[in-house]
Enzyme design. Sequence first.
Site, PDB file in Angstrom:
ATOM      1  N   ARG A  65      38.240  24.941  38.068  1.00  0.00           N
ATOM      2  CA  ARG A  65      37.811  26.218  38.626  1.00  0.00           C
ATOM      3  C   ARG A  65      36.341  26.404  38.282  1.00  0.00           C
ATOM      4  O   ARG A  65      35.753  25.587  37.580  1.00  0.00           O
ATOM      5  CB  ARG A  65      38.661  27.404  38.144  1.00  0.00           C
ATOM      6  CG  ARG A  65      39.364  27.302  36.841  1.00  0.00           C
ATOM      7  CD  ARG A  65      38.490  27.365  35.606  1.00  0.00           C
ATOM      8  NE  ARG A  65      37.575  28.489  35.623  1.00  0.00           N
ATOM      9  CZ  ARG A  65      36.418  28.516  35.019  1.00  0.00           C
ATOM     10  NH1 ARG A  65      35.983  27.467  34.334  1.00  0.00           N
ATOM     11  NH2 ARG A  65      35.638  29.569  35.073  1.00  0.00           N
ATOM     12  N   GLY A  66      35.758  27.450  38.848  1.00  0.00           N
ATOM     13  CA  GLY A  66      34.318  27.636  38.748  1.00  0.00           C
ATOM     14  C   GLY A  66      33.670  27.143  40.025  1.00  0.00           C
ATOM     15  O   GLY A  66      33.926  26.013  40.472  1.00  0.00           O
ATOM     16  N   ALA A  67      32.834  27.967  40.627  1.00  0.00           N
ATOM     17  CA  ALA A  67      32.309  27.674  41.961  1.00  0.00           C
ATOM     18  C   ALA A  67      31.614  26.314  42.071  1.00  0.00           C
ATOM     19  O   ALA A  67      31.925  25.539  42.984  1.00  0.00           O
ATOM     20  CB  ALA A  67      31.375  28.802  42.403  1.00  0.00           C
TER      21      ALA A  67
ATOM     22  N   ARG B 183      40.604  27.800  48.207  1.00  0.00           N
ATOM     23  CA  ARG B 183      40.200  29.079  47.622  1.00  0.00           C
ATOM     24  C   ARG B 183      39.048  29.644  48.437  1.00  0.00           C
ATOM     25  O   ARG B 183      38.027  28.967  48.607  1.00  0.00           O
ATOM     26  CB  ARG B 183      39.801  28.911  46.150  1.00  0.00           C
ATOM     27  CG  ARG B 183      40.918  28.331  45.275  1.00  0.00           C
ATOM     28  CD  ARG B 183      40.602  28.431  43.812  1.00  0.00           C
ATOM     29  NE  ARG B 183      40.571  29.823  43.382  1.00  0.00           N
ATOM     30  CZ  ARG B 183      40.071  30.217  42.205  1.00  0.00           C
ATOM     31  NH1 ARG B 183      39.539  29.334  41.387  1.00  0.00           N
ATOM     32  NH2 ARG B 183      40.085  31.495  41.867  1.00  0.00           N
TER      33      ARG B 183
ATOM     34  N   GLN C  47      40.125  33.327  31.144  1.00  0.00           N
ATOM     35  CA  GLN C  47      39.130  32.254  31.098  1.00  0.00           C
ATOM     36  C   GLN C  47      38.150  32.425  29.947  1.00  0.00           C
ATOM     37  O   GLN C  47      37.665  31.442  29.388  1.00  0.00           O
ATOM     38  CB  GLN C  47      38.353  32.198  32.422  1.00  0.00           C
ATOM     39  CG  GLN C  47      39.174  31.797  33.622  1.00  0.00           C
ATOM     40  CD  GLN C  47      39.671  33.002  34.410  1.00  0.00           C
ATOM     41  OE1 GLN C  47      40.014  34.031  33.822  1.00  0.00           O
ATOM     42  NE2 GLN C  47      39.697  32.897  35.725  1.00  0.00           N
TER      43      GLN C  47
ATOM     44  N   ASP D 223      30.394  33.393  42.179  1.00  0.00           N
ATOM     45  CA  ASP D 223      31.093  32.554  43.148  1.00  0.00           C
ATOM     46  C   ASP D 223      30.492  32.664  44.539  1.00  0.00           C
ATOM     47  O   ASP D 223      30.680  31.771  45.355  1.00  0.00           O
ATOM     48  CB  ASP D 223      32.575  32.927  43.185  1.00  0.00           C
ATOM     49  CG  ASP D 223      33.309  32.401  41.959  1.00  0.00           C
ATOM     50  OD1 ASP D 223      33.991  31.382  42.086  1.00  0.00           O
ATOM     51  OD2 ASP D 223      33.171  33.000  40.875  1.00  0.00           O
TER      52      ASP D 223
ATOM     53  N   ASN E  54      31.963  37.778  41.618  1.00  0.00           N
ATOM     54  CA  ASN E  54      32.288  37.012  40.408  1.00  0.00           C
ATOM     55  C   ASN E  54      33.675  37.433  39.952  1.00  0.00           C
ATOM     56  O   ASN E  54      34.317  38.296  40.546  1.00  0.00           O
ATOM     57  CB  ASN E  54      31.232  37.251  39.318  1.00  0.00           C
ATOM     58  CG  ASN E  54      31.346  36.245  38.181  1.00  0.00           C
ATOM     59  OD1 ASN E  54      31.401  35.041  38.416  1.00  0.00           O
ATOM     60  ND2 ASN E  54      31.400  36.723  36.950  1.00  0.00           N
ATOM     61  N   LYS E  55      34.131  36.832  38.891  1.00  0.00           N
ATOM     62  CA  LYS E  55      35.485  37.079  38.402  1.00  0.00           C
ATOM     63  C   LYS E  55      35.763  38.575  38.241  1.00  0.00           C
ATOM     64  O   LYS E  55      34.896  39.337  37.814  1.00  0.00           O
ATOM     65  CB  LYS E  55      35.674  36.362  37.064  1.00  0.00           C
ATOM     66  CG  LYS E  55      37.069  36.427  36.479  1.00  0.00           C
ATOM     67  CD  LYS E  55      38.132  35.933  37.450  1.00  0.00           C
ATOM     68  CE  LYS E  55      37.879  34.542  37.949  1.00  0.00           C
ATOM     69  NZ  LYS E  55      38.894  34.097  38.948  1.00  0.00           N
TER      70      LYS E  55
END
EC number: 5.3.1.23
Length: 352
Positions: free
Chosen positions: A45-47, A88, A198, A239, A249-250
Amino acid sequence: MIPTLKWTDEGVSFVDQTRLPLEEEYVLAATYRDVADVITTMVVRGAPAIGVSAAMGLALGVKKSTAATIAALSDEFDIMCDVMANTRPTAVNLFWAIDRMKTTFSRLAARPGITLDGIRSALIEEAQRMYDEDIAACRAMGAHGADLLPQSGGVLTHCNAGALATCGYGTALGVIRAAVERGHDIHVYADETRPFLQGARLTAWELMHDGIPTTVLCDNMAASLMRQGKIGAVIVGADRIAANGDVANKIGTYGVAVLAKEHRIPFYVAAPLSTIDLDTPHGDDIPIEERPHTEVTHHAGRQLTPHGVGIVNPAFDVTPAKYVTAIITEFGILRQPYEESLARLQAAAVNG
């Protein structure tokens, strides 16, 4: 560096981020559909990491294809791209990577005398080039942004924008790492980042691995620490960044940004050029992924909520540009008005 992902002869190897911090295990994705599943299930995960993972997945799909002609391979490649695009929706790096691989494939397919093996080799090289570029971009972000952080004191981050979210070094955590390398005496406060944790699981693990002092706090504790004067700056990843500077973002990032504004604390966003989406005018236009409800209702296999209760679980929120003090990229630091600075950056990058 933490081996977030790696190309191998057998497939793409990933550190399983769902098992960290207590178990360091690796998953081998042997097909492009395996890579898509790894992205969907947040093993990776993570853009930036999602983008490079997709590129490697496409290269893997082409490598293992049994197509006998370039035309047949092209048809298969289109299916592979659709599969990756449906993993995603929020991280624009995913679509940037797919488009780059499509462009490379089209250019190769039009080349006189090109062979199937030539296309396979070139796509693998392109994916590996994107891997190397991502690490270089993170290093450059760190160099540009390090001195924005306080010489000493607390820095708050939300979610994980470190080596685990990239191919190495990290975006927001890369800036923190670079500041520490320059002698800044920083103590990181990591929001736990519910419901997937996370911050508690990944950011804390990374920074402790590097010997950077870190404290995990529940997401609802940030305001109290800010009021006590313990936070000198906030830095997060992204993201997707819209053309006007709104940042996806998250989930929870928006609340942190509002708190930072109230307490006169600078709020920085670190992200590569591939995260900037000038085709999306405003944050309201960014698609927000809804994650499975079980991420909220259950923890470690145990149900925490009453049967039948309503659940919302958006993976991201949008922070309006007015709360963003600066955006740190591999090409330098951007400030308001973001409509102008983002457009200038994109134009400069396109023109070399």
